[in-house]
Write an enzyme that holds these catalytic residues in place. Structure first.
Site, PDB file in Angstrom:
ATOM      1  N   ASP A 128       0.881  -1.163   0.000  1.00 46.79           N
ATOM      2  CA  ASP A 128       0.000   0.000   0.000  1.00 46.79           C
ATOM      3  C   ASP A 128       0.922   1.217   0.000  1.00 46.79           C
ATOM      4  O   ASP A 128       1.495   1.565   1.021  1.00 46.79           O
ATOM      5  CB  ASP A 128      -0.892  -0.043   1.251  1.00 46.79           C
ATOM      6  CG  ASP A 128      -1.736   1.220   1.410  1.00 46.79           C
ATOM      7  OD1 ASP A 128      -1.726   2.068   0.505  1.00 46.79           O
ATOM      8  OD2 ASP A 128      -2.399   1.340   2.458  1.00 46.79           O
ATOM      9  N   LYS A 187       3.343  11.040  -3.589  1.00 50.17           N
ATOM     10  CA  LYS A 187       2.298  10.383  -4.387  1.00 50.17           C
ATOM     11  C   LYS A 187       1.457  11.408  -5.167  1.00 50.17           C
ATOM     12  O   LYS A 187       0.974  11.122  -6.259  1.00 50.17           O
ATOM     13  CB  LYS A 187       1.398   9.592  -3.449  1.00 50.17           C
ATOM     14  CG  LYS A 187       0.400   8.687  -4.132  1.00 50.17           C
ATOM     15  CD  LYS A 187      -0.288   7.853  -3.084  1.00 50.17           C
ATOM     16  CE  LYS A 187      -1.405   7.017  -3.658  1.00 50.17           C
ATOM     17  NZ  LYS A 187      -2.041   6.215  -2.582  1.00 50.17           N
ATOM     18  N   GLU A 198      -7.206   0.704  -4.637  1.00 49.60           N
ATOM     19  CA  GLU A 198      -7.230   0.648  -3.171  1.00 49.60           C
ATOM     20  C   GLU A 198      -8.583   0.185  -2.616  1.00 49.60           C
ATOM     21  O   GLU A 198      -8.620  -0.699  -1.759  1.00 49.60           O
ATOM     22  CB  GLU A 198      -6.828   2.008  -2.589  1.00 49.60           C
ATOM     23  CG  GLU A 198      -5.338   2.277  -2.757  1.00 49.60           C
ATOM     24  CD  GLU A 198      -4.970   3.742  -2.581  1.00 49.60           C
ATOM     25  OE1 GLU A 198      -5.835   4.530  -2.167  1.00 49.60           O
ATOM     26  OE2 GLU A 198      -3.806   4.079  -2.850  1.00 49.60           O
ATOM     27  N   ASP A 252     -12.880   5.838   2.881  1.00 50.21           N
ATOM     28  CA  ASP A 252     -11.452   5.888   3.220  1.00 50.21           C
ATOM     29  C   ASP A 252     -11.083   7.283   3.721  1.00 50.21           C
ATOM     30  O   ASP A 252     -10.906   8.210   2.937  1.00 50.21           O
ATOM     31  CB  ASP A 252     -10.641   5.513   1.966  1.00 50.21           C
ATOM     32  CG  ASP A 252      -9.135   5.521   2.223  1.00 50.21           C
ATOM     33  OD1 ASP A 252      -8.699   5.943   3.314  1.00 50.21           O
ATOM     34  OD2 ASP A 252      -8.392   5.090   1.313  1.00 50.21           O
TER      35      ASP A 252
END
Lengths: 623, 107
Positions: free
Chosen positions: A25, A87, A186, A208
């Site tokens: 992850d 990211k 994800e 999330d």
């Protein structure tokens, strides 16, 4: 001796052939690595027992970059060389990045190149290289924990990542020396961790709430495949905001405007962090924060006060939820379950409000920080082949059938829709005319029977086929779709070995709605498609036989008897007439008629040609 | 003829079986392969075969086919950690020699 893990029945590997797999992850704030050992998926800690690796890389002059906690600690003292949240930059151009945030954070090298570079003490680095540093640390951790080299990994990406961002993620994994089995969304990984992929068809929601970002995904499970129906979110809302809100509230109570110094602000955040947890069980908790005069302000925070502070933030996450539901065209009542991801979903208040909104109890059994990595690990374990075949997941399939055009504008399907990828299928074709030396291959996608109703993907030619009788050449057309959905089509003439190939990306440019429309059309038109196909097939057959009979009459007409010739001519005429019509049955009858009329003639031609071939030879020579 | 499990091995096997949600016990065995002759097999077992020898230690059922038992008799299965790495280990009194990595052995 080597330490062994329990395998599934019949799956024990030979020594040195154990297939080690991991799920990664790669997060904006933190990254994790997980693996399946003795059938159990779990995240792997470092030597200090920490599972989370802060996604922070610090470059120094002439030294290897620091990654993780050490790097994060230096982010305040050395912000220019310490890259956080890389990211956000992966797979983006400098122009895209500047639109989103201030470019002043880092010293971007001013270049026209599409890939931005950041100037650091350790040299100019790209986001791909920075991510690779994080991945290298996770790779090392996994290999130390598993006692061997990794066969392959599954890396997760946000569902909304585009092709460029996915490719950049893949590139950085390759740079880190990892073999990427697959990139996994994800939310899909979180759903896999809960085993939802083994459940019935239905709609699942993944909520999330990470440290700095919020994402909501609506997934549709259909025959073991998760399709992302809609995503929404807020890139500037996360658990950190909750801590900040509590910290600010404390300052207000203490009669101060806001934290005066960095250390004060950190102390208040730490206190906020400490205070919220006991409030899950207790009504009130004592708090204390340092004041500028050196004293401490003491007070208390009740549960209802906490709710007052954080409720507005949680409610802010619900509007993207509404938007996603609307985009997906789904009603709350249709939702089967809600999977909670991200450390902030540990808060009972978040669970309560989210549960109320979606009218069901959210799934919280797996640590929300680890659930994505765990799902990726389960997927990786299956992909390297540590599970029996029947447990193989269908996670990626070909959405529409792939095939080629054959005579008469018909589509011959080679790989049918819903086939799992990677996949390879071959089919043999032949030439239509005598002496044909080239073959045009037209690659098509769709469910309909006629070329005109399908989507054209590519055209190429196979040349250099040796001249042969019609039907004698063997041309094998192979369709191969790799794990990333890339299709390559190869045509190869088996006798001479001439070969030609082309590559296409079938899903490119097709949206889910377009795919759905194409599928619906094929259902709606099923009947007429079959009829059209039958007609075309008969017409092609008619053309083939007409051509060969007419050619034969021209060359060997002398072998015909008079009444026979008349019969054949009549049958040919008849077939010509009905061929232009739209009744496949009549064409078929006419073909049979012509076949019957010409059978004897064909036999005589065969005899004549054998005789010619044998004249002047002895029978022995042929044995 | 006996096979034993250490306390930590038995605990882990029980928890792995529970996590897996099915299975009657643990199957041990050897197969002739590897760089030094024999290799250990350690698998979940979904059923007991008719010729299996069944041992029970610390609440865990251990199944071994008769041929493998010759090589495994007296073995103690342990669960240990070596640095970050963790897993099962065979303390097998029959082993005369094993390859450098210990994944295969000779008797």
């Amino acid at each position: 001796m080597a330490l062994l893990q329990i395998s599934e029945p019949g799956q024990a590997a030979a020594p040195h052939q154990r297939k080690l797999a991991a799920g990664i992850d790669l997060g904006t704030t933190n990254s994790l690595v997980a693996t399946v050992r003795s059938g159990k998926a779990e995240t792997l800690p470092d030597v200090d027992g920490n599972h989370l690796l802060p996604s922070v890389v610090r470059y120094r002059k002439g030294e290897v970059p620091q990654v993780g906690t050490v790097a994060r600690q230096s982010s305040i003292g050395d912000p220019r060389n310490t890259i956080v949240s890389v990211k956000r930059y992966l797979g983006r151009g400098l122009a895209d990045i500047c639109k989103q945030c201030t470019c002043k954070e880092y010293d971007f090298v001013d270049s026209e190149a599409s890939v931005p570079r950041i100037r650091t003490l350790g040299g100019d680095v790209t986001p791909v290289e920075i991510s690779a540093e994080i991945l290298k640390v996770l790779k090392q951790r996994a290999e130390n924990s598993l006692g061997g080299e990794l066969t392959g990994v599954v890396v997760t990406v946000p569902a909304y990542f585009d092709d460029a961002q996915r490719q950049a993620t893949k590139d950085s994994a390759q740079l880190a020396g990892l073999n990427v089995l697959r990139l996994l969304n994800e939310p899909t990984a979180a759903a896999v961790a809960y085993g939802l992929d083994r459940g019935s068809e239905g709609i699942h929601v993944v909520y999330d709430l990470g440290g700095g970002t919020f994402d909501i995904s609506i997934l549709h499970l259909n025959r073991g495949v998760f399709e992302v129906m809609a995503t929404a979110g807020n890139t500037a809302l996360g658990g950190d905001d909750i801590d900040h809100a509590i910290g600010e509230w404390m300052y207000e109570q203490a009669g101060m405007k806001q934290a005066v110094s960095d250390s004060q602000s950190r102390a208040s955040l730490a206190e906020a962090w400490r205070a919220k947890e006991p409030l899950s069980d207790e009504e009130v908790v004592a708090i204390s924060i340092p004041c500028p005069d050196g004293d401490c302000w003491e007070g208390e925070l009740t549960r209802s006060q906490l709710y007052e502070i954080i409720d507005p933030l949680i409610i802010q996450t619900l509007s993207p939820c509404k938007r996603a539901l609307r985009d997906a065209g789904v009603d709350v009542s249709e939702i089967e379950d809600v999977v909670m991801v991200g450390g902030s979903t540990r808060s009972p208040r978040v669970r309560e409000l989210v549960g109320e909104f979606f009218q069901c109890d959210p799934m919280v059994d797996i640590d929300p920080d680890k659930v994505v990595a765990v799902g990726a690990a389960i997927q990786a374990d299956i992909l390297v082949g540590n599970k029996p075949d029947e447990e193989m997941l269908l996670l990626d399939v070909i959405p529409l059938s792939l095939g080629i055009e054959t005579m008469g504008g018909l589509v011959e399907k080679i790989i049918s829709r819903n086939t799992t990828i990677p996949s390879a299928k071959a089919q043999d074709f032949t030439t239509f005319k005598d002496g044909q030396t080239a073959l045009a291959v037209h690659v098509l996608q769709g469910e309909r029977e006629l070329v005109s109703d399908c989507r054209s993907l590519a055209r190429f030619e196979l040349r250099g086929i040796p001249p042969m009788m019609a039907g004698a050449a063997q041309i094998r057309v192979t369709f191969q779709v790799d794990a990333d959905g890339l299709l390559s089509v190869t045509a190869r003439e088996q006798i001479s070995g001439v070969e030609s190939t082309v590559q296409v990306k079938p899903s490119f440019g097709l949206s889910d709605t377009e795919i759905a429309t194409m599928l619906r059309d094929s259902m709606d038109h099923a009947q007429e498609d079959v009829a059209a196909r039958t007609l075309r097939e008969q017409q092609v057959e008619a053309d083939r036989i007409l051509e060969s009979v007419e050619a034969a009459v021209e060359t060997d007409g002398r072998l015909l008897e008079k009444n026979e010739q008349e019969l054949i001519e009549a049958a040919v005429k008849m077939l010509h007439e009905v061929r232009g019509g739209d009744d496949p049955r009549r064409i078929k009858l006419a073909i049979e008629e012509l076949n019957k009329a010409s059978t004897d003639f064909a036999a005589r031609r065969m005899d004549a040609s054998i005789q010619m071939a044998m004249t002047g030879h002895k029978v022995d020579e042929f044995s | 003829m006996t096979i034993t499990l250490t306390e930590s091995a038995a605990d882990r096997i029980k928890s792995f079986l529970e996590n897996r949600g099915k299975g009657v016990g643990l199957r041990l065995g050897v197969k002739t392969t590897g760089c030094s002759g024999m290799a250990y097999i350690i698998e979940f077992a979904d059923e007991v075969d008719s010729d299996d020898n069944v041992f029970e230690d610390k609440g865990v059922k251990v199944l071994i086919d008769p041929k493998s038992l010759i090589y495994l008799d007296g073995t103690e299965v342990d669960f240990t950690k070596e640095g970050l790495n963790e897993g099962f280990k065979f303390n097998n009194p029959n082993v005369k020699d094993s390859c450098g990595c210990g994944e295969s052995f000779t008797v």
